[in-house]
Design an enzyme around this catalytic site. Sequence first.
Site, PDB file in Angstrom:
ATOM      1  N   LYS A  25     -32.890  46.783 -43.317  1.00 23.96           N
ATOM      2  CA  LYS A  25     -33.465  46.025 -44.767  1.00 23.96           C
ATOM      3  C   LYS A  25     -34.937  47.009 -44.576  1.00 23.96           C
ATOM      4  O   LYS A  25     -34.721  47.592 -45.576  1.00 23.96           O
ATOM      5  CB  LYS A  25     -33.181  45.035 -45.219  1.00 23.96           C
ATOM      6  CG  LYS A  25     -32.565  45.116 -46.661  1.00 23.96           C
ATOM      7  CD  LYS A  25     -33.517  43.517 -46.962  1.00 23.96           C
ATOM      8  CE  LYS A  25     -32.335  42.775 -46.681  1.00 23.96           C
ATOM      9  NZ  LYS A  25     -32.175  40.889 -47.035  1.00 23.96           N
TER      10      LYS A  25
ATOM     11  N   LYS B   7     -37.105  36.933 -39.228  1.00 27.63           N
ATOM     12  CA  LYS B   7     -37.292  35.575 -39.433  1.00 27.63           C
ATOM     13  C   LYS B   7     -37.148  34.639 -39.306  1.00 27.63           C
ATOM     14  O   LYS B   7     -36.841  33.942 -37.491  1.00 27.63           O
ATOM     15  CB  LYS B   7     -35.083  35.368 -39.503  1.00 27.63           C
ATOM     16  CG  LYS B   7     -34.256  35.335 -40.831  1.00 27.63           C
ATOM     17  CD  LYS B   7     -34.297  35.507 -42.190  1.00 27.63           C
ATOM     18  CE  LYS B   7     -33.105  35.153 -43.316  1.00 27.63           C
ATOM     19  NZ  LYS B   7     -33.384  36.390 -43.982  1.00 27.63           N
TER      20      LYS B   7
HETATM   21  N1  GLU Z   1     -35.873  36.227 -47.507  1.00 24.04           N
HETATM   22  C1  GLU Z   1     -35.452  37.924 -48.480  1.00 24.04           C
HETATM   23  C2  GLU Z   1     -34.488  38.337 -47.562  1.00 24.04           C
HETATM   24  O1  GLU Z   1     -33.653  37.979 -46.581  1.00 24.04           O
HETATM   25  C3  GLU Z   1     -36.894  38.218 -48.345  1.00 24.04           C
HETATM   26  C4  GLU Z   1     -37.422  38.721 -46.693  1.00 24.04           C
HETATM   27  C5  GLU Z   1     -38.852  39.082 -46.903  1.00 24.04           C
HETATM   28  O2  GLU Z   1     -39.115  38.929 -48.130  1.00 24.04           O
HETATM   29  O3  GLU Z   1     -39.643  39.486 -46.560  1.00 24.04           O
HETATM   30  O4  GLU Z   1     -34.082  39.802 -47.876  1.00 24.04           O
END
Ligand code: GLU
Length: 424
Positions: A101, A113
């Site tokens: 991402k 994560k």
């Molecule tokens: N938890 C969100 C995601 O899955 C945001 C992660 C972030 O901002 O670091 O994209």
Amino acid sequence: MEKDQLAVKKKENSFGVADQWIRRSVERLRLSSVVYEHLNRPMRSVEISIPVKMDHGGVELFRGYRVQHNNVLGPFKGGIRFHPAVTAESVTALSQLMTLKCALIGVPFGGGKGGVVCDPHKLSLLEKERLSRGYIRSLGFLLGPDVDIPAPDLFTDAQVMAWMADEYGQLARQYTPGVLTGKPVEVGGSLGRREATSRGCFYVTRETAKLYNFPLEEARIVIQGCGNVGGQVARIFHKQGYRVTAICDISGGLYHPDGLDIPALLEHVRKTGLIEGFSGGEKISSEELLTLDCDILIPAALENQLTAANAAEIKARFVVEAANGPTTPRAEQILGERGAVLVPDILANSGGVLASYFEWVQNRQGYYWDLEQVNRRLEKMMVEAFHAVYQFGREKCGGDSIREAAYGFAVQRLAEAMRYRGWL
Ligand code: GLU
């Protein structure tokens, strides 16, 4: 749901599928197989036990995780979820999605994560605070604004980030806002961060509709989930004048063919915590919601919601994955055979981490942007990424799978960084 359908649902899993898409991208783009090796497992994975003093006086131990998947593009980045279904495997799979991402949306971050196995709805506010602080006491030494930067995820929010940032500040002996994003604005958060995932999802949906010449004004939009992401997606579409015909949460769903009164519904949810009890439409189950006659379906809740058991019944022309991993591979295949267009999670929900990047930049500069500036930059980068992915798909991936294009685009970027850094 029938028993055999339940069995199918259990066996299917959208997690782990990213591996297959990465492998496919590596082969199609003729990259070194070492790229795949770097991306198919995390660089570091930590499991902890967090003792929390409960209100009844006793101590309970909670299991927690932080997976640092890959940092070739920059510090590990990704949320921390508090949820009963958290496992080492799910956190690992989600960390891998973060690497992709961040590469796709073009922020200088890697992927990570975290998670804690718990049901936050059963914790008091004080217990939740102690748990949040305990997580950082145990893992803080692995974090840092240039090392690993957590953020909110499922059932964690700005308040949890504020406790965590405070705890980290005590360990580091100075408040360091850039170590976590998604904080309240009062303690170094960014304007617009809370609704950024949803706003990004809106831009991507709008661009998709444009590309396929589908008039958004006529769209019947159905949203699964009414939390941080789903509720805000509904609010934004409604505010822009579009018609949200159904939405649901754990208490069930509501449907109105002419469109629901979203501001009133969200006000009800704010007061009571649930959609249940709001009388502005026909009551439906969450299962029924997915198979409603509609044009755009936005799963904005959990993983593995669109499966072989319900995919053939899904009527939406566009499926936009606001959640991480809501569609199993079998469901994706069934949807594809029917000609439905699927906008994948790593593109559709990347607005959240993009705004996290803006927050981190502001923390480093100590200079804070106004909302207009945040939203303008968010829209520009989301729209550019969307078209870059689409173009990449046409030129390099031949086929119309936006997921394949998104993976190819991200993997190529990661491979280039690996090559420059001597990882290949
Ligand atoms: N938890 C969100 C995601 O899955 C945001 C992660 C972030 O901002 O670091 O994209």
